[in-house]
Design an enzyme around this catalytic site. Sequence first.
Site, PDB file in Angstrom:
ATOM      1  N   MET E   1     -36.294-108.753  83.701  1.00 64.58           N
ATOM      2  CA  MET E   1     -35.141-108.906  82.482  1.00 64.58           C
ATOM      3  C   MET E   1     -35.963-109.444  81.081  1.00 64.58           C
ATOM      4  O   MET E   1     -35.538-110.266  80.782  1.00 64.58           O
ATOM      5  CB  MET E   1     -34.074-109.902  82.864  1.00 64.58           C
ATOM      6  CG  MET E   1     -33.433-109.403  84.130  1.00 64.58           C
ATOM      7  SD  MET E   1     -32.440-108.164  84.191  1.00 64.58           S
ATOM      8  CE  MET E   1     -32.577-107.684  85.655  1.00 64.58           C
ATOM      9  N   PRO E   2     -36.920-108.735  80.627  1.00 65.47           N
ATOM     10  CA  PRO E   2     -37.482-109.167  79.408  1.00 65.47           C
ATOM     11  C   PRO E   2     -36.679-108.542  78.309  1.00 65.47           C
ATOM     12  O   PRO E   2     -36.123-107.255  78.129  1.00 65.47           O
ATOM     13  CB  PRO E   2     -38.960-108.717  79.262  1.00 65.47           C
ATOM     14  CG  PRO E   2     -39.176-108.087  80.802  1.00 65.47           C
ATOM     15  CD  PRO E   2     -37.528-107.712  81.314  1.00 65.47           C
ATOM     16  N   TYR E   3     -36.567-109.043  77.284  1.00 68.65           N
ATOM     17  CA  TYR E   3     -36.245-108.896  75.943  1.00 68.65           C
ATOM     18  C   TYR E   3     -37.070-109.165  74.840  1.00 68.65           C
ATOM     19  O   TYR E   3     -37.623-110.308  74.653  1.00 68.65           O
ATOM     20  CB  TYR E   3     -34.931-109.588  75.454  1.00 68.65           C
ATOM     21  CG  TYR E   3     -34.440-109.189  74.031  1.00 68.65           C
ATOM     22  CD1 TYR E   3     -33.828-107.942  73.701  1.00 68.65           C
ATOM     23  CD2 TYR E   3     -34.616-110.131  73.135  1.00 68.65           C
ATOM     24  CE1 TYR E   3     -33.412-107.717  72.371  1.00 68.65           C
ATOM     25  CE2 TYR E   3     -34.351-109.854  71.656  1.00 68.65           C
ATOM     26  CZ  TYR E   3     -33.722-108.601  71.361  1.00 68.65           C
ATOM     27  OH  TYR E   3     -33.241-108.441  70.211  1.00 68.65           O
TER      28      TYR E   3
END
Lengths: 72, 72, 72, 72, 72, 72
Positions: E1-3
């Site tokens: 879940m990278p942003y």
Amino acid sequence: MPYVNIKITKEGGPDGTGPTDAQKAELIKGTTDLLERVLNKPPSATFVVINEVALEDWGFGGLPVVEYRKTL
Amino acid sequence: MPYVNIKITKEGGPDGTGPTDAQKAELIKGTTDLLERVLNKPPSATFVVINEVALEDWGFGGLPVVEYRKTL
Amino acid sequence: MPYVNIKITKEGGPDGTGPTDAQKAELIKGTTDLLERVLNKPPSATFVVINEVALEDWGFGGLPVVEYRKTL
Amino acid sequence: MPYVNIKITKEGGPDGTGPTDAQKAELIKGTTDLLERVLNKPPSATFVVINEVALEDWGFGGLPVVEYRKTL
Amino acid sequence: MPYVNIKITKEGGPDGTGPTDAQKAELIKGTTDLLERVLNKPPSATFVVINEVALEDWGFGGLPVVEYRKTL
Amino acid sequence: MPYVNIKITKEGGPDGTGPTDAQKAELIKGTTDLLERVLNKPPSATFVVINEVALEDWGFGGLPVVEYRKTL
């Protein structure tokens, strides 16, 4: 003058509680190099800030991450 | 309607682990006053949020801050 | 290693469409000086980024800014 | 492709130290549903990230939150 | 879940007004690949958002970028 | 003291170039109400900022959004 902010869920790494300092250094170097290679941005004017986010604080598909993964 | 976010490395202050609450209050007052003086923004509509970032999570010059400083 | 992000509504200034470049320069100098004075942060490692936000994109009190002000 | 970041002061909840995981899940579901209802954004492409901010790190009216409230 | 959020000054590229879409695509692919390689983050859960910032809105060394460069 | 930032791709709405002001007002009201309902946060201390992001500036799955959708 780039500023890069990388937000990741706090997990993984050797003990499951997040990336090691060495992995973080790889992210810092990798993004800085990418900006230099693609856009000629000097590393001396590139900031990278990493934030680890607790699993209960990250939502995807309308659910906290842990619940979301159970649906996959 | 200003919103100000101040990100600093978590260091300094009396015991080396970051600014005191009094120093944070100075940052809050200083930026709020600045926005009022320069742009006439009312303090009653100004938010300031401070984030302290661990040294290993901040990169400069393609290196984590601690490594970067060794190159200076 | 400070990074400061200032978000303001896009209004005011000489023609009502936002601050002048000189006013922005004052914000940049003011926040950089503040961080040096309070926390001894060097200007050579301080980034300031200003974002102007259209009035319809900013909400306060559950209303877009323009509607909110009518309630005051 | 929405990304929503919710910053709140770290307080409230059952023991005064912040929202429960169930309350966070409500925020995640609520914002994701809102974006689907209003703009037809698919939950499968919606991220929500919640940050809790210590009271001394949040300023309003030129004061840290705790001091600000004393003026009300 | 990278942003990942990449902020750059709006300049450079073929006509001096910023990167091309192809260069932006390289940044998107490069950061997504980096997160997969270093932390095993799946591209299917990685968001990258690029913001171009006008030169007068970016400060370094207490000066707007254009003024700062004159001091180098 | 909540601050909510909603980032969406600039598309949709009546002419395909993004949400209307009425839709933005719904997002502002919806998130403010949600924070009041779930956490008892007062609307008078809730900011909402909406950012529309050009399609070429948003990446998902390692690709700009437009390219990503072709793979679905």
